[in-house]
Design an enzyme around this catalytic site. Structure first.
Site, PDB file in Angstrom:
ATOM      1  N   VAL A 268       1.248  -0.954   0.395  1.00 45.65           N
ATOM      2  CA  VAL A 268      -0.043   0.617   0.436  1.00 45.65           C
ATOM      3  C   VAL A 268       1.197   0.708   0.125  1.00 45.65           C
ATOM      4  O   VAL A 268       1.762   1.841   0.913  1.00 45.65           O
ATOM      5  CB  VAL A 268      -0.811   0.072   1.093  1.00 45.65           C
ATOM      6  CG1 VAL A 268      -1.700   0.972   1.208  1.00 45.65           C
ATOM      7  CG2 VAL A 268      -2.162  -1.584   1.491  1.00 45.65           C
ATOM      8  N   CYS A 269       0.382   2.072  -1.361  1.00 48.62           N
ATOM      9  CA  CYS A 269       1.793   3.196  -1.522  1.00 48.62           C
ATOM     10  C   CYS A 269       1.107   4.555  -0.841  1.00 48.62           C
ATOM     11  O   CYS A 269      -0.085   5.120  -1.744  1.00 48.62           O
ATOM     12  CB  CYS A 269       2.285   3.181  -2.860  1.00 48.62           C
ATOM     13  SG  CYS A 269       3.066   2.424  -3.369  1.00 48.62           S
TER      14      CYS A 269
END
Length: 454
Positions: A92-93
């Protein structure tokens, strides 16, 4: 990990669990609050709408000085990238997680933030313009960009329904690819009494520890809430996407970090119908299982029976004369509730029959409530599923009170996460003439309850 850190994590989890945000949920096993499972329900009005997206959260010893590690779990076994910032591999960026470098001050992690702000940040990625989340595409506003965003939304919408809804429910219910249901342990087997029951509970507890699934019941209840929406999605978009046609590949997809596939709305519609059938059968099985427990004079049955017997005195104390509850065939796990519309309210004179099915695993599995008298109401789906919110989920008495409150609700705040009757909701929060139509339909429906034989 210090006691202070553990206390902070516990406090954050408790705050989310007690909160009123219906779009996020968290769960952990008591012995280890460092490992948390989180759920985000896709926002209304987006291609992620009402999808169940799971994440694993691991808190390190340096929390809250450093953020926890977050991994997406709803990825179709690592094959599906649901967003430019939510990878197929689970990454998850986000700048606040330290997995992406934001350009604006204040985007980085600070100890003032916490688990709830992380979940809200992830939820904000689930927008109507996911194409613009990819770096370099933030200002993609041209005609071609809009076309690509629409194509991207089209496949996200389909895969949200297939992976984040249907697959979740099929796994929770044991539905096989051919539509059959995997056999489970027969909970109604004969036994001598509480000793067998204690052994069953011990085995169930051991199984739960091996496979921790805190959202299983939530998936089922919310599916029943949103079923009409899911079917409407199939009906609306199946003519626009021929079955078997390929998804469009985005410029930034590649290297296994993609969302590949084909549109198959026809199949999705059939699977949705099958899920609802299995949920109906499961609810009916609760009654059979409960009846068997009652015959065995089980402590579970005695506990539920005691709660039903205490209702009469409680209602007398509260001077509540418009609600009555009786058991169906002396089964403590099936309550038949009759609600009489209060004088001087919009329901005045109405008589509503309501079936409350109680699981032998209550409160881990919450009751399923169906309004059997036809009613046009924003809190009741077309097939009678009631959307209500008990303040004390482990008290059946409070469930009965909350059911009555949901029916009596006249000026509720608009919350799209509670839409179970889209048509009625649209009228109630529409123009003045729309509201008049809503109340006219409501009045007609409760008037019919007095005309039909009870």
């Amino acid at each position: 990990m210090s006691n202070q850190t553990i206390l902070r994590i516990s406090r954050e989890l408790s705050q989310i669990q007690r909160g009123s945000d219906l779009s996020i949920a968290v769960g952990c096993q008591e012995q280890d609050v460092r490992h948390v499972k989180a759920l985000i329900i896709g926002p209304h009005g987006t291609p992620y709408e009402y999808g169940f997206f799971e994440f694993s959260i691991v808190f390190g010893a340096e929390y809250p000085s450093k953020p926890p590690k977050v991994e997406a779990r709803t990825t179709n076994g690592g094959r599906t990238r649901f967003n430019p910032n939510i990878y197929a591999g689970g990454k998850v960026c986000l700048s606040i997680l330290g997995t992406w470098h934001g350009e604006r001050p204040g985007e980085e992690w600070s100890s003032a933030q916490g688990l709830e702000s992380i979940l809200w940040s992830i939820q904000s990625l689930m927008s109507n313009s996911p194409y613009e989340n990819e770096p370099g595409y933030e200002n993609a506003k041209g005609t071609e960009d809009k076309k690509m965003n629409d194509l991207y939304c089209a496949k996200i919408r389909h895969e949200t329904l297939r992976i984040a809804v249907i697959q979740k429910l099929e796994e929770a219910l044991g539905i096989q690819p051919d539509g059959s249901v995997a056999l489970h342990k027969d909970s109604t087997k004969s036994g001598s009494g509480d000793e067998d029951e204690e052994n069953e509970e011990e085995n169930e507890s051991r199984t739960l520890k091996l496979k921790f699934e805190p959202f299983k019941d939530l998936f089922k209840r919310r599916f029943l809430w949103y079923y009409e929406h899911y079917m409407t999605t199939v009906l609306e978009y199946s003519p626009k996407h021929k079955d078997g046609s390929d998804f469009t590949k985005m410029p930034f997809e590649g290297g296994g970090n993609t969302m590949d596939g084909k549109f198959r709305y026809g199949d999705l519609g059939k699977r949705l119908v099958r899920i609802k059938e299995v949920l109906r059968d499961e609810t009916n099985a609760w009654a059979a299982e409960g009846s068997a427990l009652n015959e065995r004079e089980s402590s579970k049955a005695a506990f539920i029976l005691r709660q039903s017997e205490q209702l009469g005195d409680y209602f007398k104390q509260k001077k509540c004369n418009n609600v009555s509850v009786e058991l169906e065939d002396n089964n403590p796990f099936v309550w038949l509730m009759t609600y009489y519309g209060q004088p001087m309210t919009r329901l005045d004179g109405g008589i509503f029959k309501i079936r409350v099915s109680i699981s032998p695993r209550f409160p881990d599995e919450q009751p399923r409530v169906k309004v059997e008298s036809p009613i046009y109401h924003h809190r009741v789906s077309k097939d009678g599923v009631l959307c209500y919110f008990p303040r004390k989920p482990d008290e059946l008495r409070n469930h009965i009170e909350s059911i009555a409150e949901a029916l009596e609700e006249e000026s509720p705040p608009y919350d799209p996460r509670t839409i179970v009757h889209p048509e009625a909701t649209k009228l109630l929060w529409g123009s003045d003439s729309d509201k008049k139509r809503y109340y006219r339909q409501l009045r007609r429906s409760f008037q019919r309850t007095t005309e039909e034989p009870s």
